[in-house]
Motif scaffolding. Sequence first.
Motif, PDB file in Angstrom:
ATOM      1  N   THR A  93       0.870  -1.171   0.000  1.00 50.92           N
ATOM      2  CA  THR A  93       0.000   0.000   0.000  1.00 50.92           C
ATOM      3  C   THR A  93       0.910   1.225   0.000  1.00 50.92           C
ATOM      4  O   THR A  93       2.057   1.160   0.442  1.00 50.92           O
ATOM      5  N   THR A 135      -3.531   1.540  -3.547  1.00 48.06           N
ATOM      6  CA  THR A 135      -3.253   0.109  -3.567  1.00 48.06           C
ATOM      7  C   THR A 135      -3.040  -0.272  -5.032  1.00 48.06           C
ATOM      8  O   THR A 135      -3.216   0.557  -5.924  1.00 48.06           O
ATOM      9  N   ILE A 138      -7.355   4.545  -2.608  1.00 45.67           N
ATOM     10  CA  ILE A 138      -8.189   3.906  -1.587  1.00 45.67           C
ATOM     11  C   ILE A 138      -9.108   4.984  -1.031  1.00 45.67           C
ATOM     12  O   ILE A 138      -8.650   6.002  -0.536  1.00 45.67           O
TER      13      ILE A 138
END
Length: 158
Positions: A134, A147, A157
């Motif tokens: 991430t 991500t 995200i």
Amino acid sequence: MKINIQLLILFTLMITGCSTNPVMLDVKPTEDMTKLKTGNLTDFEIIKNDDIKYLTPTEIFNSISVSYRIGETLGFKNDFYIKTMLKNFTTKDGYRTELVLRSYDSKDKLSDQLVLARTDNDTIFSGKVFKDLTIQKMVNDVETNYTIDSKGKFQIIK
């Protein structure tokens, strides 16, 4: 006493939960905005021979005016892997350095890229990559998290 034990357990879970995804890469510009601090990521090599596969045709053409250096592979996700690239170039506002995350498929074809950090006079770009791949990117103190999807694309995200 029961509440105190529950609070202690909750506090312990919060502390251990934060450390399960350590930072693999933390990049930010220097105070004078002329260089990037790349932490433990230091092995950027000039592209030659087999490494040319990491450049697009446009980047090969631009290599006369842009210096490209390929870094290490950060990790693998699904059928993709993530590499770092350092770009140095001159603009009308001065010399710039960018650290770009790039995803490649199993045939070394570029799938996507994301500028993680760069030197800039007006804007502060910095970012981190975590062990689970991430990504946290900061632009003028505004955080955006990413991500990598199953196609190797960087996705915000929400």
